[in-house]
Design a protein around this motif. Sequence first.
Motif, PDB file in Angstrom:
ATOM      1  N   ARG A  47       0.801  -1.195   0.181  1.00  0.00           N
ATOM      2  CA  ARG A  47      -0.058   0.022  -0.099  1.00  0.00           C
ATOM      3  C   ARG A  47       0.887   1.264   0.043  1.00  0.00           C
ATOM      4  O   ARG A  47       1.780   1.215   0.695  1.00  0.00           O
ATOM      5  N   LYS A  85       2.228   4.434   0.947  1.00  0.00           N
ATOM      6  CA  LYS A  85       2.166   5.128   2.394  1.00  0.00           C
ATOM      7  C   LYS A  85       3.633   6.037   2.408  1.00  0.00           C
ATOM      8  O   LYS A  85       4.691   6.005   1.535  1.00  0.00           O
ATOM      9  N   LYS A  86       3.519   6.706   3.547  1.00  0.00           N
ATOM     10  CA  LYS A  86       4.693   7.513   4.161  1.00  0.00           C
ATOM     11  C   LYS A  86       5.394   6.814   4.890  1.00  0.00           C
ATOM     12  O   LYS A  86       5.025   6.215   6.025  1.00  0.00           O
ATOM     13  N   SER A 122       9.118   6.488   7.321  1.00  0.00           N
ATOM     14  CA  SER A 122      10.239   7.102   8.048  1.00  0.00           C
ATOM     15  C   SER A 122      11.426   6.263   7.664  1.00  0.00           C
ATOM     16  O   SER A 122      11.360   5.125   7.371  1.00  0.00           O
ATOM     17  N   GLN A 162      11.283   3.116   9.623  1.00  0.00           N
ATOM     18  CA  GLN A 162      10.051   2.060   8.926  1.00  0.00           C
ATOM     19  C   GLN A 162      10.798   1.479   7.547  1.00  0.00           C
ATOM     20  O   GLN A 162      10.336   0.311   7.334  1.00  0.00           O
ATOM     21  N   GLY A 205       5.738   4.598  -2.227  1.00  0.00           N
ATOM     22  CA  GLY A 205       5.432   5.498  -0.899  1.00  0.00           C
ATOM     23  C   GLY A 205       6.421   6.797  -1.045  1.00  0.00           C
ATOM     24  O   GLY A 205       7.084   6.785  -2.105  1.00  0.00           O
ATOM     25  N   GLU A 248       6.353  12.041  10.770  1.00  0.00           N
ATOM     26  CA  GLU A 248       5.297  12.282   9.890  1.00  0.00           C
ATOM     27  C   GLU A 248       4.963  10.954   9.140  1.00  0.00           C
ATOM     28  O   GLU A 248       4.339  11.309   7.924  1.00  0.00           O
ATOM     29  N   GLU A 249       5.519  10.050   9.375  1.00  0.00           N
ATOM     30  CA  GLU A 249       5.179   8.597   8.790  1.00  0.00           C
ATOM     31  C   GLU A 249       3.759   8.102   9.057  1.00  0.00           C
ATOM     32  O   GLU A 249       3.265   8.659  10.115  1.00  0.00           O
ATOM     33  N   GLU A 250       3.335   7.217   8.322  1.00  0.00           N
ATOM     34  CA  GLU A 250       1.949   6.488   8.583  1.00  0.00           C
ATOM     35  C   GLU A 250       2.217   5.278   9.264  1.00  0.00           C
ATOM     36  O   GLU A 250       3.425   4.519   8.937  1.00  0.00           O
ATOM     37  N   GLU A 251       1.300   4.862  10.303  1.00  0.00           N
ATOM     38  CA  GLU A 251       1.647   3.542  10.758  1.00  0.00           C
ATOM     39  C   GLU A 251       0.835   2.575   9.935  1.00  0.00           C
ATOM     40  O   GLU A 251      -0.085   2.672   9.220  1.00  0.00           O
ATOM     41  N   ASP A 252       1.232   1.245  10.293  1.00  0.00           N
ATOM     42  CA  ASP A 252       0.616   0.117   9.425  1.00  0.00           C
ATOM     43  C   ASP A 252      -0.618  -0.148   9.998  1.00  0.00           C
ATOM     44  O   ASP A 252      -1.219   0.006  10.967  1.00  0.00           O
TER      45      ASP A 252
END
Length: 185
Positions: A54, A56-57, A59, A62, A174, A181-185
């Motif tokens: 998916r 996503k952003k 870090s 990550q 991504g 600023e990242e997105e979590e899973d």
Amino acid sequence: MSLGNPLSLLLIPPVLFLTYRVFVPAAHTPSPPPTTYSEETYNWIPAKHPDVLRHKKFSAKQLLPYDGTGKGKGKGKEGERILLAIMRVGRDGKFGERTVFDVTSGKSFYGPDGVYGNFAGHDASRGMAKQSFELDMLTPAGDPLDTLSDLTPAEIDNMKGWHEHFERKYIVCGELVEEGEEEED
């Protein structure tokens, strides 16, 4: 126009041939597209659609587990996936976002034993810009993202060329962003 004109005489054979082709079309059997890679073809169709992530952003922390060693995030397919990031450079020469690419299909280059293996799971912008595979080209995962402000115009062009190459060849999955600023899973 008379038949005595040399130009008329030159046009008779092509007109006759085209008339013949209208009434008797050539038998043409198109060759099927290749399903596997061969030396003759660079573009090929995979046997099945690759598994994708998916968008996503990420870090830097990550992104780190996606180094292709299988020790990363999850076991099996997910842990063997190889991602890396490269800074986008606009037409005006200004830096954009850092695009994260899924380079798993290029495992021979970006995998643990590949020439570019040290870039797997990292921001490869500085290394690609400077054409260097040294480990000091990589920003440690806990540090802020490298601003790349000291790159020369030639190095920026290198990085831009690599980004364009990756856009044509690999799946964008991504964007690399600062910690927090990242997105979590």
